[in-house]
Scaffold this active site. Structure first.
Site, PDB file in Angstrom:
ATOM      1  N   GLY A   9       0.883  -1.209   0.095  1.00  0.00           N
ATOM      2  CA  GLY A   9       0.207  -0.025  -0.106  1.00  0.00           C
ATOM      3  C   GLY A   9       1.052   1.298   0.212  1.00  0.00           C
ATOM      4  N   CYS A  10       0.426   2.286   0.636  1.00  0.00           N
ATOM      5  CA  CYS A  10       0.934   3.556   0.567  1.00  0.00           C
ATOM      6  C   CYS A  10       2.500   3.364   1.423  1.00  0.00           C
ATOM      7  CB  CYS A  10       0.184   4.484   1.305  1.00  0.00           C
ATOM      8  SG  CYS A  10       1.114   6.138   1.256  1.00  0.00           S
ATOM      9  N   PHE A  11       3.397   3.795   0.982  1.00  0.00           N
ATOM     10  CA  PHE A  11       4.657   3.721   1.393  1.00  0.00           C
ATOM     11  C   PHE A  11       4.969   4.560   2.774  1.00  0.00           C
ATOM     12  CE2 PHE A  11       6.657   6.223  -2.309  1.00  0.00           C
ATOM     13  CZ  PHE A  11       5.875   7.357  -1.882  1.00  0.00           C
TER      14      PHE A  11
END
Length: 174
Positions: A9-11
């Site tokens: 997902g979002c880093f």
């Protein structure tokens, strides 16, 4: 020191969580797994570069075991969601692991098998060849610490950080 490259997902979330753990020396947010030579955030967000938002986690396995790094990965995101994490949708948010060698590939496969025991549903985490890793823009590095009041950080990243702090308390920085 050893490095793992992981995408879940979002880093920003992975970065925030791994920075809380003892034995983690460095976390770098970036892009990997795609075909564009010099991707940037705007291009990756289109979903056309093939890259995933990922982190490179450099850690000391004498301080934090390799399997803990990987079990944290499978605890902090939902590896049953294909090409998404919550409201973040697209191949750039896929769950993927990028081994640097055969030993890492085997360890990643074992971690994915362990995770299948914890999660209902099929684990969709891919194990992909580690190609070039491109550091994300500076404003993405340590985003959570730099932007603690930002909406996404409060609503998405903070609950993940708190979950890992509870579940892996013996490895959390004092």
């Amino acid at each position: 020191m050893e490095s793992y490259v992981l995408a879940g997902g979002c880093f920003w979330c992975l970065d925030a969580v791994y920075r809380t753990l003892r034995g983690v020396d460095e976390v770098v947010s970036g892009y990997t797994g795609g075909q564009t030579l010099h991707p940037d955030y705007e291009a990756v967000c289109t979903g056309t570069t093939g890259h995933a938002e990922a982190v490179r986690v450099e850690f000391d396995p004498a301080v934090i075991p390799r399997d803990v790094i990987l079990d944290v990965f499978f605890s902090l995101h939902d590896p049953t969601q294909l090409n998404r994490q919550g409201a973040d949708v697209g191949t750039q948010y896929r769950s993927a692991m990028f081994p640097a060698n055969d030993e890492q590939r085997e360890r990643f496969e074992q971690a994915r098998t362990r995770a299948a025991e914890w999660w209902p549903g099929e684990i969709v985490t891919t194990i992909e060849p580690l190609g070039a890793f491109h550091d994300a823009e500076e404003y993405h590095q340590d985003f959570f610490a730099k932007n603690p009041g930002q909406g996404y950080c409060l609503a998405v990243a903070l609950p993940k950080v708190n979950k890992i702090r509870r579940s892996y308390a013996e490895y959390v920085l004092a």
